[in-house]
Design a protein around this motif. Structure first.
Motif, PDB file in Angstrom:
ATOM      1  N   UNK A  31       1.017  -1.144   0.067  1.00 36.69           N
ATOM      2  CA  UNK A  31       0.083   0.043   0.021  1.00 36.69           C
ATOM      3  C   UNK A  31       0.727   1.110  -0.004  1.00 36.69           C
ATOM      4  N   UNK A  32       1.895   1.161   0.730  1.00 33.27           N
ATOM      5  CA  UNK A  32       2.803   2.449   0.716  1.00 33.27           C
ATOM      6  C   UNK A  32       3.347   2.575  -0.556  1.00 33.27           C
ATOM      7  N   UNK A  33       3.869   1.598  -1.308  1.00 29.46           N
ATOM      8  CA  UNK A  33       4.482   1.759  -2.542  1.00 29.46           C
ATOM      9  C   UNK A  33       3.308   2.412  -3.539  1.00 29.46           C
ATOM     10  N   UNK A  34       2.342   1.894  -3.191  1.00 26.22           N
ATOM     11  CA  UNK A  34       1.203   2.284  -4.240  1.00 26.22           C
ATOM     12  C   UNK A  34       1.069   3.982  -3.989  1.00 26.22           C
ATOM     13  N   UNK A  35       0.904   4.318  -2.871  1.00 23.61           N
ATOM     14  CA  UNK A  35       0.845   5.822  -2.560  1.00 23.61           C
ATOM     15  C   UNK A  35       1.890   6.665  -3.005  1.00 23.61           C
TER      16      UNK A  35
END
Length: 291
Positions: A249-253
């Protein structure tokens, strides 16, 4: 029957099955016997692996001595020629001077190693994943196939001082060894459930209810060890899954923050006249230009 997942410390051991009406006192004795029985099987397997590599144990007065010391003291192994492996032997000296170096031939080595693997599979911790229970009958079965293997390899029997023989006859002396610290004395064994000690005078149903299809976790240790650590709120696998999902999720953000691509403006949902075109039947019109 209630399934009890037995742990020692934080490590899974085996699954045990009992009726809710069974006395805790009997359950403790059976679980302790199985726990110690597994340790015995692993000790026998370790000694048999050494036999496959370096032959039988030397007499106590010769263990640890160099060849020069043996000659100087004029010591001999009176059992070496009486207990020869079936099919003969190869010489493979034991560097620590514990065994006589007369290991069985390759064919017999394979029989020993295959039997060890078979016995270990019968008592493996992996059985928990397959939801297979362990009991004293299975422990005895594993012990029996190991004993049968030694009878095949050494038809004349084993020397009286051989540790494997002592294990088979339950006359092993483990005093002063690490193995002695692993064993749980049945008279001192105790079970823990949900952070509390399970009382011997009660029944299993007093802790897990009347549902015979329930599955619980109990920990075994012995008096004086104190209460074991409580089970974590979530399993290690769940933690890893949540951490992986959080990282994803952090990488997507991060990608969205850095993404300045405005190609989405060409999408149908970004066209503020798409509804009007659809009503007039103009949304799928394509233009073709000639040369």
């Amino acid at each position: 029957m209630v399934r009890i997942q037995i742990k020692h410390g934080d490590e899974d051991q085996f699954l045990y099955e009992a009726s809710g009406s069974e006395k805790i006192e009997n359950i403790i004795k059976n679980i302790c016997a199985i726990y110690n029985g597994r340790l015995k099987i692993y000790r026998i397997c370790a000694e048999m692996e050494d036999i496959a590599e370096h032959g039988l144990i030397l007499p106590p007065e010769m263990i640890g001595l160099t060849d020069e010391q043996v000659k100087e003291l004029k010591l001999t192994d009176p059992w070496a020629d009486k207990h020869i492996p079936s099919g003969g032997y190869d010489i493979n000296p034991d560097k620590i001077g514990r065994r006589n170096g007369r290991r069985p031939k390759e064919h017999m080595q394979k029989i020993i190693k295959n039997t060890i693997n078979e016995a270990k599979q019968l008592i493996s911790k992996k059985l928990i994943r397959s939801d297979k229970v362990l009991n004293l009958k299975i422990i005895e079965e594993a012990k029996s196939i190991l004993k049968g293997c030694m009878t095949i390899v050494y038809p004349m029997g084993l020397p009286p001082h051989e540790p494997v023989r002592a294990e088979f006859t339950n006359t092993e002396d483990l005093e002063g060894t690490y193995a002695s610290k692993e064993i749980i004395d049945i008279s001192k064994a105790q079970l823990w459930f949900a952070g509390k000690q399970v009382l011997e005078e009660k029944q299993l149903s007093d802790y897990c209810g009347k549902n015979e299809k329930s599955k619980i976790i109990m920990k075994i240790n012995q008096k004086g060890d104190g209460p074991p650590g409580r089970e974590p709120f979530m399993s290690e696998e769940t933690k890893k899954m949540l951490m992986a999902e959080s990282f994803r999720r952090q990488e997507q953000l991060k990608k969205l923050e850095l993404d300045e691509d405005d190609s989405y403006l060409n999408s149908k949902w970004a066209d503020n006249k798409s509804l009007q075109k659809h009503v007039h039947g103009l949304d799928d019109i394509k233009f073709r230009f000639g040369k």
